[in-house]
Design an enzyme around this catalytic site. Sequence first.
Site, PDB file in Angstrom:
ATOM      1  N   GLU A  58       0.825  -1.205   0.000  1.00 24.51           N
ATOM      2  CA  GLU A  58       0.000   0.000   0.000  1.00 24.51           C
ATOM      3  C   GLU A  58       0.866   1.265   0.000  1.00 24.51           C
ATOM      4  O   GLU A  58       1.727   1.393   0.872  1.00 24.51           O
ATOM      5  CB  GLU A  58      -0.934  -0.016   1.214  1.00 24.51           C
ATOM      6  CG  GLU A  58      -1.889  -1.210   1.171  1.00 24.51           C
ATOM      7  CD  GLU A  58      -2.894  -1.226   2.320  1.00 24.51           C
ATOM      8  OE1 GLU A  58      -2.686  -0.489   3.319  1.00 24.51           O
ATOM      9  OE2 GLU A  58      -3.887  -1.956   2.216  1.00 24.51           O
ATOM     10  N   HIS A 102      -7.861   1.554   1.379  1.00 24.77           N
ATOM     11  CA  HIS A 102      -7.818   1.007   2.743  1.00 24.77           C
ATOM     12  C   HIS A 102      -8.460   1.989   3.728  1.00 24.77           C
ATOM     13  O   HIS A 102      -7.892   2.347   4.760  1.00 24.77           O
ATOM     14  CB  HIS A 102      -6.393   0.692   3.179  1.00 24.77           C
ATOM     15  CG  HIS A 102      -6.339  -0.388   4.229  1.00 24.77           C
ATOM     16  ND1 HIS A 102      -5.304  -1.276   4.343  1.00 24.77           N
ATOM     17  CD2 HIS A 102      -7.217  -0.728   5.214  1.00 24.77           C
ATOM     18  CE1 HIS A 102      -5.526  -2.111   5.353  1.00 24.77           C
ATOM     19  NE2 HIS A 102      -6.684  -1.791   5.895  1.00 24.77           N
TER      20      HIS A 102
END
Length: 324
Positions: free
Chosen positions: A262, A281
């Site tokens: 990420e 997220h």
Amino acid sequence: MTTIATTSPGFGRYGRVPTRIKENGWEFIRCADSTKPDGGLSDCIDRIDFLVAGLVAVTGKTLDAAPKLKAVLKHGVGVDSIDIPACTARGIPVLNTPGANANAVAELALGMMFALARNIPGGHKSVVEGGWDRQAGFEIDGKTLGIVGLGNIGRMLAAKAQALGMTVVATDPYADPAFVKELGIELLDLEALLARSDIVSLHVFGGAANTNLINADTLKLMKKTACLLNLARGEVVDLDALDAALAAGALGGAGIDAYTVEPPDRSHPIFSRPSVVFTPHSGADTLEALERVGLMNVADIEEMLAGGRPKRVLNPEVFNTAAE
């Protein structure tokens, strides 16, 4: 003075949390240096008393550089980025905030369902680009939702889905029998759940035990019209296998909120699939949830500073060792 450091972008920003930190007179350090993998934690780790952790890994090496560290507190629920055995070996308690962001994640799962069912992202794109691409979607009412992981988030989602007229099935070896009975949820094994569900929503922990839980073989069990939602951890789904299933028309769509890396590598072909909804997220990112989580972190620090033992400690044996 007590020194608190955080690698979580959301801790200490919302609601009453900044005021509580200030009232306690704590020194507060936000590790947000984007040029460093640890956000700059290494610059202050040797003088902090408490670490409120985000997604940056907390390893034995981290702990060895923190001689004053009294506890590691997760700003959230998932602790797969924290080496709990390493913390235990050093007598450092690890805490998280179970349930605090469950409603936020459950609501995002519902949002993804509606986005996929009614092609909301595609419709929006069509209108703003001057088009008028009307596509027939499907209704949530009457569909079967399969929930993989019936913990705090899964239970929240189950209740909301039933209120929308969905049939809920679930798989979880540790499911609360009373909750399952109250809502009339049928418990299945993973294979049966995948085969029956119109929408599958993943709410399990990451880590080796669940890596590639959803893979090429398990995807073949799903209906060609079904949608898969991953609001858990990136490694739970084999992204290559998911992309292949979508490309072959063997799956109706997907919603992804968690990624192995990420931010993710956007060169992966799945990011060009119009049948996938992506979010960064952000399942726990509501003002209400961020305040609840932060206040739980603050309350646990206050209790430990007062000599108490918070109930949310994941390795309570550290206290027993300290007393011996």
